[in-house]
Design a protein around this motif. Structure first.
Motif, PDB file in Angstrom:
ATOM      1  N   GLU A  89       0.833  -1.207   0.000  1.00  0.00           N
ATOM      2  CA  GLU A  89       0.000   0.000   0.000  1.00  0.00           C
ATOM      3  C   GLU A  89       0.863   1.251   0.000  1.00  0.00           C
ATOM      4  O   GLU A  89       0.418   2.324  -0.415  1.00  0.00           O
ATOM      5  CB  GLU A  89      -0.933  -0.008   1.208  1.00  0.00           C
ATOM      6  N   TRP A  90       2.105   1.097   0.451  1.00  0.00           N
ATOM      7  CA  TRP A  90       3.030   2.225   0.451  1.00  0.00           C
ATOM      8  C   TRP A  90       3.999   2.159  -0.736  1.00  0.00           C
ATOM      9  O   TRP A  90       4.230   3.161  -1.415  1.00  0.00           O
ATOM     10  CB  TRP A  90       3.809   2.277   1.768  1.00  0.00           C
ATOM     11  N   ASP A  95       3.615   0.366  -9.124  1.00  0.00           N
ATOM     12  CA  ASP A  95       3.529   1.808  -8.875  1.00  0.00           C
ATOM     13  C   ASP A  95       4.887   2.442  -9.135  1.00  0.00           C
ATOM     14  O   ASP A  95       5.912   1.930  -8.673  1.00  0.00           O
ATOM     15  CB  ASP A  95       3.094   2.062  -7.428  1.00  0.00           C
ATOM     16  N   SER A 133       9.313   1.772  -4.478  1.00  0.00           N
ATOM     17  CA  SER A 133       8.712   2.264  -5.715  1.00  0.00           C
ATOM     18  C   SER A 133       9.453   3.458  -6.303  1.00  0.00           C
ATOM     19  O   SER A 133       9.264   3.785  -7.466  1.00  0.00           O
ATOM     20  CB  SER A 133       7.251   2.642  -5.487  1.00  0.00           C
ATOM     21  N   ARG A 137      10.933   6.434  -1.715  1.00  0.00           N
ATOM     22  CA  ARG A 137       9.697   5.905  -1.115  1.00  0.00           C
ATOM     23  C   ARG A 137       9.794   4.388  -1.047  1.00  0.00           C
ATOM     24  O   ARG A 137       9.647   3.691  -2.035  1.00  0.00           O
ATOM     25  CB  ARG A 137       8.457   6.343  -1.893  1.00  0.00           C
ATOM     26  N   THR A 169       3.138  14.030  -4.104  1.00  0.00           N
ATOM     27  CA  THR A 169       3.348  12.817  -4.902  1.00  0.00           C
ATOM     28  C   THR A 169       4.836  12.662  -5.174  1.00  0.00           C
ATOM     29  O   THR A 169       5.611  13.608  -5.041  1.00  0.00           O
ATOM     30  CB  THR A 169       2.578  12.866  -6.229  1.00  0.00           C
ATOM     31  N   SER A 172       4.508   9.073  -9.036  1.00  0.00           N
ATOM     32  CA  SER A 172       3.226   8.479  -9.403  1.00  0.00           C
ATOM     33  C   SER A 172       2.135   9.387  -8.860  1.00  0.00           C
ATOM     34  O   SER A 172       2.410  10.449  -8.318  1.00  0.00           O
ATOM     35  CB  SER A 172       3.080   7.070  -8.823  1.00  0.00           C
ATOM     36  N   ARG A 174       0.327   8.538  -6.400  1.00  0.00           N
ATOM     37  CA  ARG A 174       0.104   8.124  -5.016  1.00  0.00           C
ATOM     38  C   ARG A 174       0.466   9.241  -4.039  1.00  0.00           C
ATOM     39  O   ARG A 174       1.524   9.870  -4.155  1.00  0.00           O
ATOM     40  CB  ARG A 174       0.922   6.876  -4.705  1.00  0.00           C
ATOM     41  N   ASN A 175      -0.379   9.454  -3.064  1.00  0.00           N
ATOM     42  CA  ASN A 175      -0.134  10.468  -2.043  1.00  0.00           C
ATOM     43  C   ASN A 175       0.953   9.976  -1.090  1.00  0.00           C
ATOM     44  O   ASN A 175       0.875   8.862  -0.558  1.00  0.00           O
ATOM     45  CB  ASN A 175      -1.431  10.744  -1.274  1.00  0.00           C
ATOM     46  N   THR A 176       1.967  10.813  -0.853  1.00  0.00           N
ATOM     47  CA  THR A 176       3.070  10.421   0.028  1.00  0.00           C
ATOM     48  C   THR A 176       2.918  10.973   1.446  1.00  0.00           C
ATOM     49  O   THR A 176       3.881  10.940   2.220  1.00  0.00           O
ATOM     50  CB  THR A 176       4.414  10.891  -0.557  1.00  0.00           C
ATOM     51  N   GLY A 180      -0.183   7.618   5.359  1.00  0.00           N
ATOM     52  CA  GLY A 180      -0.178   6.317   4.702  1.00  0.00           C
ATOM     53  C   GLY A 180       0.805   5.334   5.304  1.00  0.00           C
ATOM     54  O   GLY A 180       0.908   4.184   4.848  1.00  0.00           O
TER      55      GLY A 180
END
Length: 519
Positions: A89-90, A95, A133, A137, A169, A172, A174-176, A180
Motif C-alpha cells: 500500500e506504500w 507503482d 517504488s 519511497r 506525490t 506516481s 500516489r499520495n506520500t 499512509g
C-alpha cells in the motif's frame, strides 16, 4: 502496528531443487544453518525473491520454481501481493518504478529463538525485505517462518521512508503523506514523539534525503550481549541502526531524539546514524561481530551497481555496536555537506583483472554479506558483474583472513574449497615476480590492470613500484611511498585450481593492494 501474538505459523514445505555450479543472486545475504540432519548449510537470499543453498560454496541447489514473476504461488511468500499487502500500500507493487510488477529487494534472514507465535510456539526465522517504488519511497517488511525454506507469513511493516507531512506525490499519483504509514499510530501511542520537521523539506511536500534514509537493505544481527539488532539504509540520509524486540522482531524505536558521544544523530524513528548522508552513495550495510577480536565490522558498498558504475565494497569497525565505526584513518563514514564519500572507508576491492581468472575481469563487486563458520573461517559473499559488456551478474565467495591488527583482509581469488592459512608460504618462496593491484580509494569505473613488481629476498620491492617488505609467519607488511600496508601472505588456488602464492593488505590510507605470484 502488528504483533507476533497475532501471527500463526504457516505450514512448511521442502524445496524441490536443481543443482547448479554458479548462481545469479543480486544483493546476496548468507545465513549459516544447521539442518535437521546436523549438516551445515549456507542459505543465500537476494533481490527479486531469489535464493539458493550450498554446503561448500561450490555446489549450489536452487529451487525449481523460484521465478520472480511467479508471485501468485511464490516459494517463500505464497501469494506475495496478499502476504505483503500492507507494505505494498506504500511501495513496491505496480507503482512508479515498480509499475507492472514488484520491487522486492535485498532480504536477509536470521534465527530468533525468542520469537513468540500466536499459538504459543517459540522460535522463528525472521526474514526482512525491502519494498520500493522510487529511490526514496520504500518500506522494510518483516515475515517469519519456523523453517528457513519457508513459506513465510507476514508480521509487520517496520520502517517507512519517502513520506511527507503535506499531501504530495513522488513518481506516481500516489499520495506520500505520512498518514499512509504507521507513523500516526506510533505517535498516537506515544512510541514515537511528534512528527519531526527535519524529515521533510520544500514546504513539507518533499522527503528530506539529505537527512533521512531510504528504508531498504535491512540486515539483522546479534550484538555481543545477545540483543537483536537491525542495520539498514541506502544513499539518501545514510545507514542507521535499531534494536529489535526479540519477541516480535519489531524495532524498539528511540522515541525521542538524541546524540551519540561523538556527535552522530539518534533519530526518534530511524535510530542511530552510523554512516552516510546528503545522498552520497552507500548501500547494503552489513555488520558482523567477531568474538575473537571483540570488534564489530561494518561493510558498505559505494558507487553505482551497474558494470560501469564503480560499485565497490568498504569496511569500517567499532568496539561498540552503536559506533563510531572507523576506517584505517580513524574516520567515520558520516557525510557532511560538501564531503565526498570515497574519502572514507577501507576499499576492499573494485574492478580488477589478473592472471588465473577465467572471466576476463570482474566489475562492480558489492552488496556483500559475511559469514563466520564454526571454525572461525571468514567468507565474504557478494555479487559481481564482469568485463563482458553487459549486466550479467553472479555470486562470488572470497575467504577473508585477519591481519595482525585484526582487520579481515579479502584474498584475491574466489574460494575453491581449499582454506588459505597463515604460515603456508616459507621465506624462501616469497621472493619473485608478482602481479600487483592497488585499488586506490576512489569510486573509479575503470578496469584496474596489474603492475609487475618483484619482492627480492633481501626485503626490497622493485619493478613498477619501489619499497620494502617484511613477513612474520604470514603477516605481511609493505612500505610503499610512505604508506604502510598490513596484510597476509598465503596460498590459494586460482580459477584453474592451480595453487598460487598471493598477498593482500590494507594501507593506513585506506587502500587495498593485492599481489599474485607469477614466477
Amino acid at each position: 502496528m502488528g504483533s507476533s501474538s497475532n501471527v500463526e505459523p504457516p505450514e512448511t514445505k521442502a524445496w524441490e531443487t536443481r543443482a547448479m555450479d554458479r548462481v545469479s543472486i543480486h544483493d546476496p545475504a548468507a545465513t549459516l544453518v544447521t539442518n535437521k540432519d546436523g549438516e551445515k548449510v549456507y542459505y543465500v537470499f537476494g533481490t527479486h525473491i531469489s535464493q539458493a543453498k550450498t554446503t561448500d560454496f561450490l555446489n549450489w541447489e536452487v529451487p525449481q520454481y523460484s521465478d520472480y514473476e511467479n508471485m501468485e504461488d511464490n516459494i517463500l511468500l505464497g501469494n506475495a501481493a496478499d502476504t505483503l499487502k500492507e507494505t505494498f500500500e506504500w511501495a513496491g507493487h505496480d507503482d512508479a518504478d515498480s509499475a507492472g510488477g514488484f520491487n522486492l529487494w535485498a532480504p536477509d534472514a536470521i534465527w530468533n529463538e525468542k520469537f513468540e507465535w500466536a499459538n504459543g510456539d517459540k522460535g522463528a526465522y525472521l526474514l526482512f525485505y525491502s519494498a520500493s517504488s522510487t529511490w526514496r519511497r520504500s518500506a522494510i517488511a518483516l515475515v517469519a517462518s519456523q523453517d528457513i525454506e519457508g513459506p513465510y507469513t507476514y508480521v509487520d511493516t517496520i520502517i517507512y521512508s519517502g513520506f511527507t507531512s503535506k499531501d504530495s506525490t513522488d513518481g506516481s499519483m500516489r499520495n506520500t503523506h505520512y498518514e499512509g504509514t504507521h507513523l500516526p499510530e506510533l505517535i498516537e501511542e506515544g512510541i514515537v514523539s511528534e512528527f519531526k520537521e527535519e524529515w521533510v523539506r520544500n514546504g513539507e511536500r518533499e522527503y528530506n534525503t539529505d537527512y533521512a534514509p531510504n528504508a531498504i537493505d535491512p540486515a539483522p544481527f546479534y550484538d555481543e550481549d545477545g540483543k537483536l539488532m537491525l542495520v539498514y539504509g541506502s544513499w539518501s540520509g545514510g545507514t542507521h541502526l535499531l534494536e529489535l524486540d526479540e519477541k516480535t522482531g519489531i524495532p524498539l524505536y528511540p522515541g525521542e531524539d538524541g546524540t551519540t558521544q561523538d556527535g552522530r544523530t539518534i533519530d526518534r524513528y530511524f535510530g542511530t546514524k552510523l554512516s552516510g548522508g546528503f545522498h552520497q552513495s552507500g548501500e547494503g550495510p552489513y555488520i558482523v561481530f567477531d568474538e575473537e577480536s571483540d570488534y564489530y565490522y561494518l561493510f558498505l558498498t559505494y558507487g553505482g551497481l551497474t558494470a560501469q558504475g564503480g560499485y565497490n565494497m568498504r569496511l569500517f569497525r567499532s568496539e561498540n555496536v552503536y559506533g563510531p565505526y572507523l576506517d584505517m584513518k580513524d574516520n567515520t563514514g558520516i557525510i557532511e555537506a560538501g564531503d565526498i564519500n570515497e574519502n572514507y572507508g577501507i576499499k576492499l576491492s573494485g574492478n580488477y583483472n589478473f592472471s588465473g581468472l577465467n572471466s576476463g575481469g570482474y566489475r562492480a563487486p558489492g552488496h556483500n554479506s559475511v559469514v563466520i563458520d564454526d571454525s572461525n573461517n571468514w567468507f565474504n559473499v557478494f555479487h559481481t558483474r564482469f568485463d563482458s559488456g553487459n549486466e550479467m551478474h553472479e555470486v562470488r565467495v572470497h575467504q577473508m583472513v585477519k591481519n595482525k591488527d585484526d582487520w579481515p583482509v579479502q584474498l584475491p581469488f574466489e574460494y575453491r574449497g581449499v582454506l588459505a592459512e597463515l604460515g603456508q608460504v616459507s621465506s624462501q618462496e616469497i621472493g619473485g615476480e608478482y602481479e600487483y593491484l592497488n585499488f586506490g580509494t576512489t569510486n573509479a569505473t575503470d578496469m584496474i590492470e596489474p603492475s609487475i613488481i618483484e619482492l627480492t629476498s633481501d626485503g626490497k620491492i622493485t619493478g613498477d613500484i619501489a619499497g620494502e617488505w617484511t613477513d612474520a609467519e604470514g603477516y605481511l607488511t609493505l612500505s610503499i611511498n610512505g604508506v604502510s600496508y598490513s596484510g597476509v601472505m598465503t596460498k590459494q588456488p586460482d580459477e584453474n585450481d592451480e595453487m598460487r602464492i598471493v598477498f593482500s593488505a590494507y594501507g593506513d590510507n585506506n587502500e587495498m593492494v593485492w599481489g599474485i605470484r607469477t614466477q
